[in-house]
Design a protein around this motif. Sequence first.
Motif, PDB file in Angstrom:
ATOM      1  N   GLY A  72      -5.845   4.489   9.855  1.00 22.92           N
ATOM      2  CA  GLY A  72      -6.242   4.996   8.915  1.00 22.92           C
ATOM      3  C   GLY A  72      -6.380   4.172   7.557  1.00 22.92           C
ATOM      4  N   LEU A  73      -5.475   3.529   7.618  1.00 21.37           N
ATOM      5  CA  LEU A  73      -5.510   2.362   6.218  1.00 21.37           C
ATOM      6  C   LEU A  73      -6.557   1.147   6.578  1.00 21.37           C
ATOM      7  CD1 LEU A  73      -4.312   1.628   3.743  1.00 21.37           C
ATOM      8  CD2 LEU A  73      -2.346   0.653   4.751  1.00 21.37           C
TER       9      LEU A  73
ATOM     10  N   ILE B 273      -1.086  12.354  -6.406  1.00 23.96           N
ATOM     11  CA  ILE B 273      -1.985  11.147  -6.491  1.00 23.96           C
ATOM     12  C   ILE B 273      -2.353  10.512  -7.818  1.00 23.96           C
ATOM     13  CG2 ILE B 273      -4.005  10.163  -6.030  1.00 23.96           C
ATOM     14  CD1 ILE B 273      -3.693  12.008  -3.215  1.00 23.96           C
TER      15      ILE B 273
ATOM     16  N   GLN C 133      -1.303   6.959  -9.194  1.00 25.86           N
ATOM     17  CA  GLN C 133      -2.468   6.136  -9.778  1.00 25.86           C
ATOM     18  C   GLN C 133      -1.814   5.636 -11.313  1.00 25.86           C
ATOM     19  OE1 GLN C 133      -5.622   8.573  -9.506  1.00 25.86           O
ATOM     20  NE2 GLN C 133      -6.216   7.906  -7.598  1.00 25.86           N
TER      21      GLN C 133
ATOM     22  N   TYR D 209      -9.464  -3.674  -1.179  1.00 24.72           N
ATOM     23  CA  TYR D 209      -8.558  -4.072  -0.127  1.00 24.72           C
ATOM     24  C   TYR D 209      -8.927  -5.554   0.317  1.00 24.72           C
ATOM     25  CZ  TYR D 209      -8.122   0.878  -0.103  1.00 24.72           C
ATOM     26  OH  TYR D 209      -7.691   2.089  -0.198  1.00 24.72           O
TER      27      TYR D 209
ATOM     28  N   PHE E 127       0.816  -1.340  -0.012  1.00 27.89           N
ATOM     29  CA  PHE E 127      -0.333   0.063  -0.062  1.00 27.89           C
ATOM     30  C   PHE E 127       0.879   1.369  -0.021  1.00 27.89           C
ATOM     31  CE2 PHE E 127      -2.150  -3.403   2.145  1.00 27.89           C
ATOM     32  CZ  PHE E 127      -3.539  -3.480   1.483  1.00 27.89           C
TER      33      PHE E 127
ATOM     34  N   ASN F  13      -9.700   7.300 -11.588  1.00 30.03           N
ATOM     35  CA  ASN F  13      -8.279   8.123 -12.437  1.00 30.03           C
ATOM     36  C   ASN F  13      -9.359   9.161 -13.246  1.00 30.03           C
ATOM     37  OD1 ASN F  13      -6.049   9.154 -13.790  1.00 30.03           O
ATOM     38  ND2 ASN F  13      -5.283   7.108 -13.264  1.00 30.03           N
TER      39      ASN F  13
ATOM     40  N   SER G 297     -11.147  -0.962   5.063  1.00 31.44           N
ATOM     41  CA  SER G 297      -9.800  -0.206   4.774  1.00 31.44           C
ATOM     42  C   SER G 297     -10.209   0.651   3.506  1.00 31.44           C
ATOM     43  CB  SER G 297      -8.857  -1.107   3.798  1.00 31.44           C
ATOM     44  OG  SER G 297      -7.916  -1.785   5.073  1.00 31.44           O
TER      45      SER G 297
ATOM     46  N   LEU H 253      -9.392  11.325  -5.643  1.00 27.01           N
ATOM     47  CA  LEU H 253      -9.116  10.794  -4.321  1.00 27.01           C
ATOM     48  C   LEU H 253      -9.618   9.630  -3.961  1.00 27.01           C
ATOM     49  CD1 LEU H 253      -8.758  14.309  -2.186  1.00 27.01           C
ATOM     50  CD2 LEU H 253      -6.923  12.998  -3.725  1.00 27.01           C
TER      51      LEU H 253
ATOM     52  N   TYR I 152     -10.973  13.505  10.349  1.00 28.02           N
ATOM     53  CA  TYR I 152     -10.161  13.860   9.207  1.00 28.02           C
ATOM     54  C   TYR I 152     -10.560  15.285   8.636  1.00 28.02           C
ATOM     55  CZ  TYR I 152      -8.176   9.101   9.541  1.00 28.02           C
ATOM     56  OH  TYR I 152      -7.911   8.022   9.805  1.00 28.02           O
TER      57      TYR I 152
ATOM     58  N   ARG J  21      -0.786  11.297   1.333  1.00 29.94           N
ATOM     59  CA  ARG J  21      -1.627  12.194   2.010  1.00 29.94           C
ATOM     60  C   ARG J  21      -2.478  12.802   0.973  1.00 29.94           C
ATOM     61  NH1 ARG J  21       1.515  17.929   3.725  1.00 29.94           N
ATOM     62  NH2 ARG J  21      -0.860  18.207   4.322  1.00 29.94           N
ATOM     63  N   GLY J  22      -3.766  13.074   1.294  1.00 33.02           N
ATOM     64  CA  GLY J  22      -4.756  13.355   0.081  1.00 33.02           C
ATOM     65  C   GLY J  22      -4.701  14.714  -0.314  1.00 33.02           C
TER      66      GLY J  22
ATOM     67  N   VAL K 121      -2.002  -0.891  -4.042  1.00 30.19           N
ATOM     68  CA  VAL K 121      -3.025   0.070  -3.721  1.00 30.19           C
ATOM     69  C   VAL K 121      -2.517   1.362  -3.289  1.00 30.19           C
ATOM     70  CG1 VAL K 121      -5.225   0.436  -2.504  1.00 30.19           C
ATOM     71  CG2 VAL K 121      -4.671  -1.910  -3.333  1.00 30.19           C
ATOM     72  N   VAL K 122      -2.823   2.410  -4.205  1.00 35.89           N
ATOM     73  CA  VAL K 122      -2.723   3.805  -3.921  1.00 35.89           C
ATOM     74  C   VAL K 122      -3.646   4.288  -2.809  1.00 35.89           C
ATOM     75  CG1 VAL K 122      -2.122   5.948  -4.692  1.00 35.89           C
ATOM     76  CG2 VAL K 122      -1.504   4.192  -5.966  1.00 35.89           C
ATOM     77  N   HIS K 123      -3.510   4.526  -1.617  1.00 37.99           N
ATOM     78  CA  HIS K 123      -4.702   4.908  -0.792  1.00 37.99           C
ATOM     79  C   HIS K 123      -4.540   6.461  -0.397  1.00 37.99           C
ATOM     80  CE1 HIS K 123      -7.253   4.002   2.754  1.00 37.99           C
ATOM     81  NE2 HIS K 123      -6.547   5.027   3.221  1.00 37.99           N
ATOM     82  N   ALA K 124      -5.423   7.363  -0.728  1.00 37.46           N
ATOM     83  CA  ALA K 124      -5.322   8.608  -0.363  1.00 37.46           C
ATOM     84  C   ALA K 124      -5.681   8.933   0.978  1.00 37.46           C
ATOM     85  CB  ALA K 124      -6.346   9.360  -1.391  1.00 37.46           C
ATOM     86  N   GLY K 125      -4.790   9.414   1.795  1.00 37.67           N
ATOM     87  CA  GLY K 125      -5.474   9.720   3.149  1.00 37.67           C
ATOM     88  C   GLY K 125      -6.521  10.867   3.127  1.00 37.67           C
TER      89      GLY K 125
ATOM     90  N   LEU L 251     -11.792   5.536   3.997  1.00 35.68           N
ATOM     91  CA  LEU L 251     -11.413   6.706   3.685  1.00 35.68           C
ATOM     92  C   LEU L 251     -11.730   7.343   2.112  1.00 35.68           C
ATOM     93  CD1 LEU L 251     -10.291   6.888   6.482  1.00 35.68           C
ATOM     94  CD2 LEU L 251      -7.998   7.577   5.812  1.00 35.68           C
ATOM     95  N   PRO L 252     -11.187   6.383   1.181  1.00 32.36           N
ATOM     96  CA  PRO L 252     -11.715   6.777  -0.293  1.00 32.36           C
ATOM     97  C   PRO L 252     -13.067   6.666  -0.346  1.00 32.36           C
ATOM     98  CG  PRO L 252     -10.191   4.692  -0.169  1.00 32.36           C
ATOM     99  CD  PRO L 252     -10.246   5.307   1.412  1.00 32.36           C
TER     100      PRO L 252
ATOM    101  N   TYR M 239       0.250   4.748   1.172  1.00 28.67           N
ATOM    102  CA  TYR M 239      -0.329   5.786   1.903  1.00 28.67           C
ATOM    103  C   TYR M 239      -0.024   7.077   1.694  1.00 28.67           C
ATOM    104  CZ  TYR M 239      -3.537   7.424   5.647  1.00 28.67           C
ATOM    105  OH  TYR M 239      -4.627   8.070   6.396  1.00 28.67           O
TER     106      TYR M 239
ATOM    107  N   MET N  80     -10.039  16.799   5.611  1.00 29.00           N
ATOM    108  CA  MET N  80     -10.494  17.054   4.319  1.00 29.00           C
ATOM    109  C   MET N  80     -12.099  16.578   4.107  1.00 29.00           C
ATOM    110  SD  MET N  80      -7.354  15.494   2.292  1.00 29.00           S
ATOM    111  CE  MET N  80      -7.785  15.982   0.541  1.00 29.00           C
TER     112      MET N  80
ATOM    113  N   HIS O  80     -14.385  10.015   0.461  1.00 28.22           N
ATOM    114  CA  HIS O  80     -13.789  10.887  -0.622  1.00 28.22           C
ATOM    115  C   HIS O  80     -15.100  11.065  -1.788  1.00 28.22           C
ATOM    116  CE1 HIS O  80     -10.027  12.670   0.856  1.00 28.22           C
ATOM    117  NE2 HIS O  80      -9.473  11.412   0.873  1.00 28.22           N
TER     118      HIS O  80
END
Lengths: 438, 277
Positions: free
Chosen positions: A184-185, A135, A139, B48, A124, B212, B53, B208, B95, A128-129, A165-169, B56-57, A126, B97, B60
């Motif tokens: 968070g993950l 990002i 990706q 995931y 992963f 894409n 998991s 986010l 969070y 920051r968003g 996996v690209v995970h945005a915070g 968070l996305p 992780y 955001m 978003h």
Amino acid sequence: MDMLTPVLTDNWGQDRAWTLAAYEKQGGYAAMKKALTPEYGGPDAIIQAVKDSGLRGRGGAGFPTGMKWGFIPQDNPKPKYLVVNADESEPGTCKDIPLMMASPHTLVEGVIISSFAIRANHAFIYVRGEVLHVIRRLQHAVQEAYLAGHLGKDINGTGYDLDIVVHAGAGAYICGEETALLEGLEGRRGQPRLRPPFPAVAGLYASPTVINNTESIASVPSIIANGADWFASMGTEKSKGFGIFSLSGHITKPGQYEAPLGITLRELVDLAGGMRAGHQLKFWTPGGSSTPLLTDEHLDVPLDFEGVAAAGSMLGTRALQLFDETTCVVRAVLRWTEFYKHESCGKCTPCREGTWWLVQTLARLEKGEGSEADLDLLLDQCDNILGRSFCALADGAVSPISSSIKYFRDEYLAHLRHGGCPLDPAASTVFASHGAPA
Amino acid sequence: MSPTEPSEARASDRGLKSEMTQIRRFSENDTQITPETYAELEAIAARYPEPRSGLLPMLHLVQSVEGRVTSEGIEACAKVLGISAADVSGVATFYTMYKRKPVGDYLVGVCTNTLCAVMGGDVIFDRLKEHLDVGNDETSEDGAITLEHIECNAACDYAPVMMVNWEFMDNQTPESAVQVVDALRAGEAVHSTRGPKLCTWKQAERVLAGFNDGLANEGPAAGPASLVGLEIARERGWKAPTSDSSGPTEEPGTKIEAVEEADTSRAESETLSKEVK
């Protein structure tokens, strides 16, 4: 040895450097292929090479990376995970973001080699968003790597499987702390976990997990490609290799300078064209706001883990924020303290309540209210916070306060004498140097 | 005065005004969540090994659909993950955001952490508050701009920094910042200094969430400050050594030695743990 040694930054200036085509054209993914061929010696040989290189964590703590990988119990039947800490949020730190924007494939290649070494099939990133374009680039790079067969099932016919996996915070400084990041993950509030158990034993999903900083993982392909001895030929006795030094603030050419560990601030400032014209260095952070401030007395301190520690601070993330004589140190420290108060996750009382009280006391001093006894009160508060919480956030919060009182006690007192700040904030802005009134 | 605290009277005045505007613009019942949204939320969770998991996305994604985190969005996440709405709320409120109030088309964040503040971020933030007639975390009356002050966004070599929908707007001045928000309000195309033409906040939130938008190839590889060290090295012919050169390596032989060399007590306790083999 040359003063600057571009390795990670070497391809940043190339046309469309972020694409697979550009990355492979300059030799990208050769290290991955080398590491994954049986002739290299398998995962243990990679761990050994990283141990031999002397690479120490680039996220601040400086823990030996290869040794961290060696802690993963391979007899544990659970899946192993690699998590890249790309939550770069420490004030002053700005190296991983440009790396991932310019050359995300360097990180992806590092992730593949590192995951193979610790026998992980899931990794992963992780990130920051708050960095949309970075990002996008991550990706895109991961997608390109899948299409090229560098990721997914049976990578390049080696039989090794890996998914990234690209995970945005979602905005939380605390998630740069590795156990808060895991929370968070896992889809939870980012509050640090009590250790033990340590992530190496029970990390993500209570499985063995390695968490490394972006720059640490991005350094791995170069070690595999050029050898551990090559890496160790740079740097100092106990701080091997190169690192990205980020200069910001009142300097002629702020930016990223990649150099062997052990370079001094004097050398870096010279390369960067000196402080802004007509001004002198007053104070600086060696590794972000959580590392105690240093002054112009420390220009010749070798910027390696040992040298900065001997000077009473920490190398941290090599986030060199430079402030000249126009800057009020009390204002600077108050603002950092407000940041820590805002970012405290609220789990531990000394941090949650302590950072709030630090702001109250400092704000009064900054306005020229209060008395000299408040400085002792501040130091007493710091003493009651330092080392008394689950994670290092609170320790970071007291660093700028105690170090600034140590070096600039008089400036605090001047606020009391003056009934407020004796300095003009307009003079420290970049517009002031253009001659335009702020 | 801290940038977080605009004058009390004006703030509450403006707060009420913008609250009213927002209530008119978005009522609780006009949720935009559709069966397609549910399918996308499920697709995120499926990325995931353990579905939670994806939270968070997923939040978003809710913001990209709803313009904020709504009760309906929270319920949708809870339903997809099989957890309680209270669990999701607990995460959504942690969070920064995630927004509970509607956000304008463009979320403008001015860095007022120490370095940017000193370099001019405080002046920029004050100028924008005045120009837009809003306080921190408030939206202009036309609904175009939500202004907030932000913490360090990892672009200190481009200070003072402003973010618009989480794209970099480097090296700002009060004048350039005002130009950016005016152009955005006028519907003109504005480009990030290191990225593409700015999209809306909802579109950004969708990226986010992991969807894409095909814009990765826009913009330069690096901004000018990212390249200064590299350019000096090129000018002077400086390079990393070639791979045949070598030096002696003295690895810390024991965990104790490694601990003595590591900077933090966290690493120390990690090494010394009896649990770690």
